[in-house]
Enzyme design. Structure first.
Site, mmCIF file in Angstrom:
data_model
loop_
_atom_site.group_PDB
_atom_site.id
_atom_site.type_symbol
_atom_site.label_atom_id
_atom_site.label_comp_id
_atom_site.label_asym_id
_atom_site.label_seq_id
_atom_site.Cartn_x
_atom_site.Cartn_y
_atom_site.Cartn_z
ATOM 1 N N PHE A 128 39.296 34.456 40.299
ATOM 2 C CA PHE A 128 40.147 34.937 39.207
ATOM 3 C C PHE A 128 39.484 36.169 38.601
ATOM 4 O O PHE A 128 38.988 36.157 37.473
ATOM 5 C CB PHE A 128 40.353 33.819 38.190
ATOM 6 C CG PHE A 128 41.000 32.597 38.789
ATOM 7 C CD1 PHE A 128 42.369 32.527 38.954
ATOM 8 C CD2 PHE A 128 40.228 31.525 39.222
ATOM 9 C CE1 PHE A 128 42.965 31.409 39.533
ATOM 10 C CE2 PHE A 128 40.810 30.399 39.797
ATOM 11 C CZ PHE A 128 42.182 30.346 39.957
ATOM 12 N N SER A 129 39.489 37.253 39.355
ATOM 13 C CA SER A 129 38.719 38.440 38.997
ATOM 14 C C SER A 129 39.275 39.182 37.789
ATOM 15 O O SER A 129 38.594 40.029 37.212
ATOM 16 C CB SER A 129 38.632 39.389 40.195
ATOM 17 O OG SER A 129 39.924 39.738 40.651
ATOM 18 N N GLU A 130 40.504 38.873 37.377
ATOM 19 C CA GLU A 130 41.062 39.531 36.199
ATOM 20 C C GLU A 130 40.250 39.246 34.944
ATOM 21 O O GLU A 130 40.262 40.020 33.983
ATOM 22 C CB GLU A 130 42.531 39.131 35.992
ATOM 23 C CG GLU A 130 42.785 37.644 35.812
ATOM 24 C CD GLU A 130 43.081 36.920 37.102
ATOM 25 O OE1 GLU A 130 44.124 36.249 37.183
ATOM 26 O OE2 GLU A 130 42.264 37.011 38.025
ATOM 27 N N VAL A 131 39.515 38.134 34.959
ATOM 28 C CA VAL A 131 38.658 37.786 33.820
ATOM 29 C C VAL A 131 37.647 38.890 33.556
ATOM 30 O O VAL A 131 37.272 39.159 32.415
ATOM 31 C CB VAL A 131 37.950 36.442 34.095
ATOM 32 C CG1 VAL A 131 36.899 36.138 33.029
ATOM 33 C CG2 VAL A 131 38.968 35.320 34.164
ATOM 34 N N ILE A 133 38.029 42.011 33.632
ATOM 35 C CA ILE A 133 38.567 43.132 32.847
ATOM 36 C C ILE A 133 39.175 42.633 31.537
ATOM 37 O O ILE A 133 39.971 43.317 30.909
ATOM 38 C CB ILE A 133 39.589 43.956 33.662
ATOM 39 C CG1 ILE A 133 40.768 43.082 34.141
ATOM 40 C CG2 ILE A 133 38.916 44.635 34.841
ATOM 41 C CD1 ILE A 133 41.909 43.882 34.746
#
Length: 198
Positions: A128-131, A133
């Site tokens: 969940f790489s959006e975390v 940013i």
């Protein structure tokens, strides 16, 4: 240039995300073509099973953040555009099989998770790489939370770390992780069983 390809063979509609130079990100163009492919999947009586896969080393990198203006802070709509795409797969009358032949992060992991049965290559990185940013995985959490233990979900959502496909399978986000050479065989076995029971 086509960003999504479709091929119908013996009742199997293969939908391929075909924008590898952009890591198959969910751009407006790709989402529009994916919706058109879904129209065919849902309405064509010759389609019995749908296989969703990818060209290149990335299954889907999530939202195409290059399409937002430079002075806009990313929000949930940036990270999971075309949320209708996820809902359409979830509600489709046809079974969807994920053939995850590359990395799947952010909205791309949601796309992998929303398929009915999914198999990924064991070297695929997910998370969940959006975390990283500053955006909570709000939209795709609706798809992922029912598949995960609350403690695992909290850790993955808060850390935003990447993990390999075998860990994604342990978390319940996908069904199985296999060696790249075994991917087609694993998917074919699932599709063959699906065709028998439909």
């Amino acid at each position: 240039m086509t960003k999504v390809r479709t091929e119908l063979t013996s009742g199997i509609l293969t939908i391929t995300l075909a924008d590898p130079d952009n890591r198959n990100a969910l751009s407006r163009g790709l989402v529009a073509e994916l919706n058109a492919a879904m129209d065919r999947a849902d309405t064509d009586p010759d389609v019995r099973v749908v296989v969703l896969t990818n060209d290149g080393t990335t299954f889907c990198a999530g939202a195409d953040l290059s399409e937002r203006s430079d002075d806009d802070r990313p929000d949930a709509d940036d990270v999971a555009p075309g949320i209708n795409v996820f809902e359409r797969i979830r509600m489709s009358p046809k079974p969807w099989i994920g053939r995850i032949a590359g990395h799947a992060v952010a909205g791309g992991l949601g796309l992998a998770a929303v398929t009915d049965i999914s198999v990924a290559i064991d070297t695929a990185k997910m998370g969940f790489s959006e975390v990283r940013i500053g955006v909570a995985p709000a939209m795709i959490s609706v798809l992922c939370l029912p598949k995960m233990r609350p403690a695992d979900a909290a850790a993955a959502f808060l850390r935003g770390n990447r993990f390999l496909a075998p860990e994604a399978a342990r978390l319940g986000l996908i069904n199985e992780a296999v060696a790249a050479d075994d991917l087609d065989g694993a998917v074919e076995a699932i599709v063959d069983l699906s065709l028998i029971h439909i």
